[in-house]
Motif scaffolding. Structure first.
Motif, short mmCIF file in Angstrom:
data_model
loop_
_atom_site.label_atom_id
_atom_site.label_comp_id
_atom_site.label_asym_id
_atom_site.label_seq_id
_atom_site.Cartn_x
_atom_site.Cartn_y
_atom_site.Cartn_z
N UNK A 98 -11.07 -12.36 21.82
CA UNK A 98 -10.71 -13.65 22.38
C UNK A 98 -9.15 -13.54 22.78
N UNK A 99 -8.26 -13.42 21.64
CA UNK A 99 -6.81 -13.29 21.89
C UNK A 99 -6.43 -12.28 22.74
N UNK A 100 -6.99 -10.83 22.44
CA UNK A 100 -6.57 -9.68 23.16
C UNK A 100 -6.93 -9.91 24.83
N UNK A 101 -8.17 -10.52 24.97
CA UNK A 101 -8.49 -10.61 26.46
C UNK A 101 -7.63 -11.79 27.02
N UNK A 102 -7.08 -12.93 26.68
CA UNK A 102 -6.36 -13.57 27.06
C UNK A 102 -4.84 -13.04 27.21
N UNK A 103 -4.56 -11.96 26.33
CA UNK A 103 -3.23 -11.63 26.39
C UNK A 103 -3.22 -10.37 27.43
N UNK A 127 -5.59 -9.30 29.42
CA UNK A 127 -6.54 -9.58 30.73
C UNK A 127 -8.23 -9.08 30.33
N UNK A 128 -9.23 -9.73 31.12
CA UNK A 128 -10.42 -9.74 30.64
C UNK A 128 -11.07 -8.48 30.86
N UNK A 129 -10.49 -7.46 31.59
CA UNK A 129 -10.83 -6.03 31.72
C UNK A 129 -10.79 -5.12 30.37
N UNK A 130 -10.28 -5.78 29.34
CA UNK A 130 -9.78 -5.23 28.26
C UNK A 130 -10.96 -4.10 27.68
N UNK A 131 -10.10 -3.19 27.54
CA UNK A 131 -11.15 -1.83 26.59
C UNK A 131 -10.32 -1.87 25.27
N UNK A 132 -11.26 -2.12 24.30
CA UNK A 132 -10.76 -2.02 23.00
C UNK A 132 -11.68 -1.34 22.00
N UNK A 133 -11.22 -1.11 20.69
CA UNK A 133 -11.79 -0.69 19.68
C UNK A 133 -11.19 -1.18 18.47
N UNK A 134 -12.22 -1.08 17.29
CA UNK A 134 -11.92 -1.79 15.88
C UNK A 134 -12.25 -0.98 15.14
N UNK A 135 -11.57 -0.49 14.14
CA UNK A 135 -11.69 0.57 13.22
C UNK A 135 -11.34 0.31 11.73
N UNK A 186 14.38 -14.13 27.13
CA UNK A 186 14.25 -12.88 26.76
C UNK A 186 12.89 -12.47 26.65
N UNK A 187 12.55 -11.00 27.04
CA UNK A 187 11.21 -10.57 26.83
C UNK A 187 10.71 -10.77 25.66
N UNK A 188 11.27 -10.70 24.32
CA UNK A 188 10.46 -10.97 23.35
C UNK A 188 10.17 -12.41 23.11
N UNK A 189 10.94 -13.33 23.65
CA UNK A 189 10.48 -14.79 23.63
C UNK A 189 9.49 -14.97 24.51
N UNK A 190 9.41 -14.35 25.56
CA UNK A 190 8.29 -14.53 26.74
C UNK A 190 6.99 -14.13 26.12
N UNK A 191 6.92 -12.97 25.25
CA UNK A 191 5.81 -12.34 24.50
C UNK A 191 5.41 -13.40 23.58
N UNK A 192 6.38 -13.72 22.84
CA UNK A 192 5.90 -14.59 21.35
C UNK A 192 5.34 -15.85 22.03
N UNK A 193 6.09 -16.42 22.88
CA UNK A 193 5.56 -17.82 23.30
C UNK A 193 4.25 -17.77 23.90
N UNK A 194 3.75 -16.62 24.72
CA UNK A 194 2.44 -16.39 25.03
C UNK A 194 1.61 -16.47 23.94
N UNK A 195 1.87 -15.60 22.89
CA UNK A 195 0.94 -15.52 21.82
C UNK A 195 0.76 -16.94 20.92
N UNK A 196 1.84 -17.50 21.09
CA UNK A 196 1.50 -19.03 20.27
C UNK A 196 0.71 -19.77 21.33
N UNK A 197 1.03 -19.78 22.43
CA UNK A 197 0.08 -20.56 23.58
C UNK A 197 -1.55 -20.21 23.25
#
Length: 338
Positions: free
Chosen positions: A236-241, A243-251, A106-117
């Motif tokens: 670090x987490x967001x870059x792994x999930x 991609x390393x070309x991640x563009x982010x902001x923290x507010x 299931x796509x939810x399981x795929x995402x959940x397992x990747x986050x856990x990993x």
């Protein structure tokens, strides 16, 4: 004992039998040539015939048996030499078996397992807890004030509501944060764990909201844990999930159980949609009141916590525009995620 007519009928039946498959051939063998077959049964009953008929019957039945054997062997040879047939493992045990159809994750399981990993590689363990919670673990210990909207019947599924003693309330957990409370009560710091699981909200079911969804929350409590540690972990987490070309902001943001609090957005665009900022998680430094509620000295220990919705991340990654598709169990939808 069989009459001449009976023997003639059996002879005609075995001559007319269609032996064009392995199944038909096996059925023929069982019917006429096995130990419990028709011909074997008749041969065993010759002793009951009149003495003057026994020799004749024996001769005729043996001839019938030989005819059945000849038909069987001829048909078996014909099937073996038929090059138009595709051999399977049932024909030749040395052939590999046909591949069995397998389901998809299931796509939810795929995402959940990747986050856990990812968090497992970052040194986090996994903690679990009950989905039916009391007021203390779901609200009070997490610094929710008595008048907080989340405590209303309109926002939470109450299994038991006690107006005289709210401490006896039982709810379907509205987040996986109660697992953090249970973990800190059971284990002295340092603590580093994530808490994946289902949570429930009393919300209308639409394309964007559902009455249950999945969260992954995290907790790290140790000496000298800082906001910089939290930001480094989230980036670090967001870059792994994503991609390393991640563009982010923290507010800045606000949550009762963290101070200061923040939210993290990522810039998300696809070939089919223009780019936009998408909030993926909330986080912050664990509020001193939360530490005090579990008898952890906030003067000695500090920590951070974060939480994210798995459905939102899954829908973005796979360009799913209706959350209800994740819960419909429609094979046409699920088969798209091998």
């Amino acid at each position: 004992m069989p009459s001449n007519t009976d023997i003639e009928k059996i002879r005609k039946d075995l001559e007319d039998a269609r032996l064009d498959s392995e199944e038909a051939l096996e059925a023929f063998r069982l019917k006429y040539l096995s130990r419990k077959g028709i011909i074997t049964d008749l041969l065993a009953g010759i002793g009951k015939a009149a003495p003057e008929d026994r020799a004749r019957l024996g001769k005729e039945l043996n001839a019938l048996k030989q005819k059945a054997k000849s038909r069987f062997e001829e048909a078996k040879s014909a099937l073996a030499s038929d090059t138009s047939r595709t051999l399977t493992a049932s024909d030749d045990p040395s052939l590999p078996p046909l591949p069995l159809p397998v389901g998809s994750e299931h796509p939810l399981s795929q995402t959940m397992n990747e986050i856990k990993s990812i968090f497992y590689r970052l040194g986090f363990t996994i903690a679990d807890g009950p989905e039916l919670e009391d007021d203390f673990h779901n609200f009070t210990a997490l610094n929710f004030p008595p008048e907080h909207p989340a405590r209303d019947m309109q926002d939470t599924f109450f299994i038991r509501k006690d107006e005289q003693d709210p401490g006896r309330d039982l709810v379907l957990r509205t987040h996986t944060s109660p697992v953090q409370i249970r973990l800190m009560k059971e284990q002295a710091p340092p603590v580093r764990a994530i808490m994946p699981g289902r949570v429930y909200r009393n919300e209308s079911i639409t394309a964007k909201s559902y009455c249950l969804f999945h969260q992954v929350e995290g907790l790290y409590v140790d000496k000298n844990v800082s906001l910089a540690d939290l930001k480094h972990t989230l980036i670090t987490f967001a870059s792994h999930l994503f991609g390393k070309q991640l563009k982010y902001r923290i507010r800045p943001s606000f949550f009762p159980f963290t101070e200061p609090s923040l939210e993290m957005d990522i810039w998300w665009e696809t070939d089919n949609r223009p780019g936009q900022w998408m909030e993926i998680l909330g986080a912050g430094m664990v509020h001193p009141n939360v530490l005090k509620a579990v008898d952890v000295d906030p003067e000695k220990w500090t920590g951070f916590a974060f939480g994210m919705g798995v459905e939102r991340i899954t829908m973005s990654r796979y360009e799913i525009d209706d959350i209800r598709l994740l819960y419909d169990n429609d094979l046409r939808f699920l088969e798209q995620f091998p």
